[in-house]
Write a protein that holds these residues in place. Structure first.
Motif, mmCIF file in Angstrom:
data_model
loop_
_atom_site.group_PDB
_atom_site.id
_atom_site.type_symbol
_atom_site.label_atom_id
_atom_site.label_comp_id
_atom_site.label_asym_id
_atom_site.label_seq_id
_atom_site.Cartn_x
_atom_site.Cartn_y
_atom_site.Cartn_z
ATOM 1 N N GLU A 83 0.828 -1.210 0.000
ATOM 2 C CA GLU A 83 0.000 0.000 0.000
ATOM 3 C C GLU A 83 0.858 1.254 0.000
ATOM 4 O O GLU A 83 0.563 2.216 -0.697
ATOM 5 N N GLY A 84 1.950 1.253 0.798
ATOM 6 C CA GLY A 84 2.869 2.394 0.863
ATOM 7 C C GLY A 84 2.122 3.691 1.103
ATOM 8 O O GLY A 84 1.228 3.744 1.958
ATOM 9 N N SER A 85 2.418 4.731 0.330
ATOM 10 C CA SER A 85 1.765 6.023 0.536
ATOM 11 C C SER A 85 0.607 6.220 -0.440
ATOM 12 O O SER A 85 0.091 7.319 -0.582
ATOM 13 N N TYR A 86 0.187 5.137 -1.129
ATOM 14 C CA TYR A 86 -0.950 5.215 -2.050
ATOM 15 C C TYR A 86 -2.220 5.449 -1.235
ATOM 16 O O TYR A 86 -2.503 4.728 -0.284
ATOM 17 N N GLY A 87 -2.990 6.488 -1.566
ATOM 18 C CA GLY A 87 -4.094 6.931 -0.707
ATOM 19 C C GLY A 87 -5.374 6.118 -0.793
ATOM 20 O O GLY A 87 -6.332 6.390 -0.094
ATOM 21 N N LYS A 88 -5.437 5.124 -1.675
ATOM 22 C CA LYS A 88 -6.652 4.317 -1.784
ATOM 23 C C LYS A 88 -6.338 2.875 -1.389
ATOM 24 O O LYS A 88 -5.190 2.490 -1.280
ATOM 25 N N GLU A 89 -7.392 2.078 -1.194
ATOM 26 C CA GLU A 89 -7.171 0.695 -0.777
ATOM 27 C C GLU A 89 -6.612 -0.122 -1.953
ATOM 28 O O GLU A 89 -7.085 -0.007 -3.072
ATOM 29 N N ILE A 90 -5.599 -0.927 -1.675
ATOM 30 C CA ILE A 90 -5.010 -1.788 -2.705
ATOM 31 C C ILE A 90 -6.036 -2.828 -3.154
ATOM 32 O O ILE A 90 -6.719 -3.432 -2.326
ATOM 33 N N GLY A 91 -6.156 -3.028 -4.461
ATOM 34 C CA GLY A 91 -7.126 -3.995 -4.969
ATOM 35 C C GLY A 91 -8.538 -3.456 -5.004
ATOM 36 O O GLY A 91 -9.464 -4.171 -5.385
ATOM 37 N N GLY A 92 -8.729 -2.196 -4.590
ATOM 38 C CA GLY A 92 -10.072 -1.599 -4.564
ATOM 39 C C GLY A 92 -10.722 -1.613 -5.939
ATOM 40 O O GLY A 92 -11.927 -1.869 -6.070
ATOM 41 N N ASP A 93 -9.932 -1.349 -6.985
ATOM 42 C CA ASP A 93 -10.477 -1.360 -8.350
ATOM 43 C C ASP A 93 -11.098 -2.708 -8.690
ATOM 44 O O ASP A 93 -12.139 -2.780 -9.356
ATOM 45 N N LEU A 94 -10.440 -3.779 -8.243
ATOM 46 C CA LEU A 94 -10.932 -5.119 -8.542
ATOM 47 C C LEU A 94 -12.233 -5.382 -7.773
ATOM 48 O O LEU A 94 -13.194 -5.924 -8.317
ATOM 49 N N LEU A 95 -12.252 -4.969 -6.502
ATOM 50 C CA LEU A 95 -13.475 -5.111 -5.702
ATOM 51 C C LEU A 95 -14.632 -4.345 -6.324
ATOM 52 O O LEU A 95 -15.785 -4.760 -6.264
ATOM 53 N N GLU A 96 -14.325 -3.163 -6.896
ATOM 54 C CA GLU A 96 -15.366 -2.333 -7.504
ATOM 55 C C GLU A 96 -15.700 -2.800 -8.925
ATOM 56 O O GLU A 96 -16.562 -2.226 -9.577
ATOM 57 N N GLY A 97 -14.988 -3.833 -9.401
ATOM 58 C CA GLY A 97 -15.267 -4.357 -10.736
ATOM 59 C C GLY A 97 -14.838 -3.429 -11.855
ATOM 60 O O GLY A 97 -15.423 -3.439 -12.945
ATOM 61 N N LYS A 98 -13.825 -2.574 -11.596
ATOM 62 C CA LYS A 98 -13.364 -1.618 -12.605
ATOM 63 C C LYS A 98 -12.704 -2.332 -13.783
ATOM 64 O O LYS A 98 -11.908 -3.247 -13.590
ATOM 65 N N ARG A 99 -13.033 -1.872 -14.985
ATOM 66 C CA ARG A 99 -12.329 -2.350 -16.170
ATOM 67 C C ARG A 99 -10.997 -1.622 -16.247
ATOM 68 O O ARG A 99 -10.962 -0.392 -16.283
ATOM 69 N N THR A 100 -9.905 -2.379 -16.263
ATOM 70 C CA THR A 100 -8.582 -1.773 -16.433
ATOM 71 C C THR A 100 -7.861 -2.519 -17.546
ATOM 72 O O THR A 100 -8.214 -3.659 -17.880
ATOM 73 N N LEU A 101 -6.816 -1.875 -18.095
ATOM 74 C CA LEU A 101 -6.040 -2.513 -19.149
ATOM 75 C C LEU A 101 -5.443 -3.818 -18.634
ATOM 76 O O LEU A 101 -5.372 -4.819 -19.356
ATOM 77 N N ILE A 102 -5.034 -3.803 -17.357
ATOM 78 C CA ILE A 102 -4.419 -4.980 -16.739
ATOM 79 C C ILE A 102 -5.379 -6.163 -16.761
ATOM 80 O O ILE A 102 -5.044 -7.260 -17.220
ATOM 81 N N VAL A 103 -6.582 -5.928 -16.253
ATOM 82 C CA VAL A 103 -7.552 -7.018 -16.152
ATOM 83 C C VAL A 103 -7.996 -7.484 -17.536
ATOM 84 O O VAL A 103 -8.112 -8.695 -17.788
ATOM 85 N N LEU A 104 -8.226 -6.533 -18.458
ATOM 86 C CA LEU A 104 -8.647 -6.935 -19.811
ATOM 87 C C LEU A 104 -7.560 -7.772 -20.479
ATOM 88 O O LEU A 104 -7.851 -8.748 -21.167
#
Lengths: 334, 334
Positions: free
Chosen positions: A224-245
């Protein structure tokens, strides 16, 4: 965010300590909600880019042009903040800048309403800037961002995963590139009384893609380091990302089924163990690296276009600072 | 709503049939969502009041002033529509103008985002009007409405029922009176190039209270008739109204406990039988009649103030039409 900009914003917003809040204590809560996100210490990238662009285009500090640039910087930060309040509701995010999201503190109805009010204060800042062309720029910024947001949210709502790289890039172009790069560069020029270079648009689109993909990579990193959002949050929210696609296109049929099964569930019903399994698969695949290389390539292309356009501006010291700032964001660690 | 005004609004909003929507079908859904509420046939009271005010102040049809007034009418209708989209989310309302609320059709995230985009189109209409003073008026309208909305929602969120008649009237002054009466009258004058009469403010505040209380009474009446919202919906949503506050102050301790018990439950957990019991008690008490008389008294006071102020305007035929329109709303049946 720079302290002079934060002070400008806080001075525009109503005080929590006044005759009105004394007679109606609920309004003190309301005004505190308006002041909350701006005070959480966002990086202020967009306003910084705008101010450097104004400088590059010849606006000098302590001139009326600089004052206009500062107000337009306040516009971008206010935009960012009301959009984040509403985004956090739309994604049901848990955290923002290391603290609970506004709707997690006060409930959806009050947070939604506060976002609307902050949106209106953004227009008050547009008015203060006194740059007639800014009006149209801000309208374009909101329209493009809302269209990109609609694509992103509609894919989630419709369980749509049959998406190409081009679909993803169009969403990012609309949702991120305009308000993060294109419009800051353009508003800086306009504040300085110059016509924005048309090359700012393709440059900003490439750089916006680089920023967003970098953000997506950071969201899936291990630490997580100094990243201000929860790690893996995008995946939990079902976000489409280049990585997942990218991962999905090379995953086995069993992995795809496993993935689509988890993604069909609402966030709260997703199984933590299975989600960790997905994270592992994605991290072990080459997709994070693929996306990272893609972002670097887009960043390089955008920087080249930007360097060429900025080579024509008045203040080459400020132009070099823009390149440094943008470069640091394409390769940032948090 | 007048057809020329509706056409102006629909012409400002993006088309669902274009190159963009052909290449991105999701955007056709987005644009259809923006066009949905405006096309559901709202009464258009606020824009009608504005146009009559412009006429009373000397704006004649087919002049640039009239065109400005039409655009400002579009501003009020767009304001009403984006606020309703967000209000329906905040209150989790089921219906709007006889059809499911937008978030019930598309989910909260997409509806919230569409409301934000419609908010921005409202500012595009402000720009089109070309009346410099309108900017400040619209900012005031949004700020007052959002403050009133915050009071209303905060009372719900904090389970606050220890409220006086003065608390309720202050909420209504902020939440309803400005955008329904005060600002329409003022914008009409400004479109015609006249300074708004300061008496429009107290007149509009009294009339706004009369309108809102009349609406609250209609919401609790026995017969749905042509009323576009669900009967008793205010009670299900836990809305503070003059009727309920009045009934509560004279109810027995047992009835009060029964009431507070139901109100502490989320809408979906409220017991239909017990809610019907509450409706019966309130209808059998004198509180509906008390509120109705209160609304009539406020309406009379507001009309007298308004008549006096309008007596000083150029077109007395239009001034009389304003009085008729306002009067019909204070005593409306649906």
């Amino acid at each position: 965010m720079r302290s002079d900009l934060l002070n400008l914003i806080l001075g525009l917003l109503p005080s929590t300590d006044s005759d009105r809040t004394h007679s109606h204590p609920e309004l003190a809560q309301f005004y505190a909600m308006l002041r909350d996100y701006p005070q959480r210490g966002g990086k202020g990238l967009r306003s910084e880019l705008l101010l450097l662009s104004a400088k590059a285009h010849g606006a000098r500090e302590d001139t009326p042009q600089w004052q206009s640039a500062l107000w337009l910087g306040a516009v971008l930060e206010l935009f960012q903040n009301w959009v984040l309040i509403h985004d956090d509701i739309e994604d049901d995010s848990e955290e923002r800048r290391g603290r609970p999201a506004l709707h997690r503190l006060h409930g959806v109805p009050l947070a939604l309403n506060a976002g609307d009010a902050l949106h209106a204060y953004m227009w008050a800042a547009v008015q203060q800037a006194g740059v007639p062309e800014a009006y149209e720029e801000v309208l374009t910024m909101i329209h493009r961002t809302a269209e990109g947001q609609h694509l992103d949210l509609a894919w989630v709502a419709h369980h749509e995963w049959q998406l190409t790289e081009a679909d993803y890039l169009e969403m990012v172009r609309l949702k991120t590139a305009y308000y993060t790069v294109v419009i800051p560069l353009r508003l800086g020029a306009l504040a300085a009384g110059q016509l924005p270079d048309p090359a700012f648009t393709p440059a900003g689109e490439a750089l916006g893609a680089a920023f967003q993909i970098r953000d997506d990579v950071l969201n899936l990193q291990e630490d997580e380091g100094s990243y201000g959002k929860e790690i893996g949050g995008d995946l939990l929210e079902g976000k489409r990302t280049l990585i997942v696609l990218h991962w999905l296109s090379s995953a086995s049929a069993a992995q795809q089924a496993f993935f689509l099964n988890q993604m069909a569930l609402p966030r709260t019903d997703k199984d933590p163990v299975q989600m960790d399994q997905l994270l592992d698969w994605i991290r072990e695949s080459g997709s994070l690296n693929y996306a990272q290389q893609f972002a670097l390539e887009q960043g390089r292309r955008g920087l080249n276009l930007l360097k060429e356009a900025l080579g024509r501006t008045a203040d080459q010291t400020a132009a070099a600072q823009i390149i440094d700032l943008v470069q640091s964001y394409v390769t940032r660690q948090a």
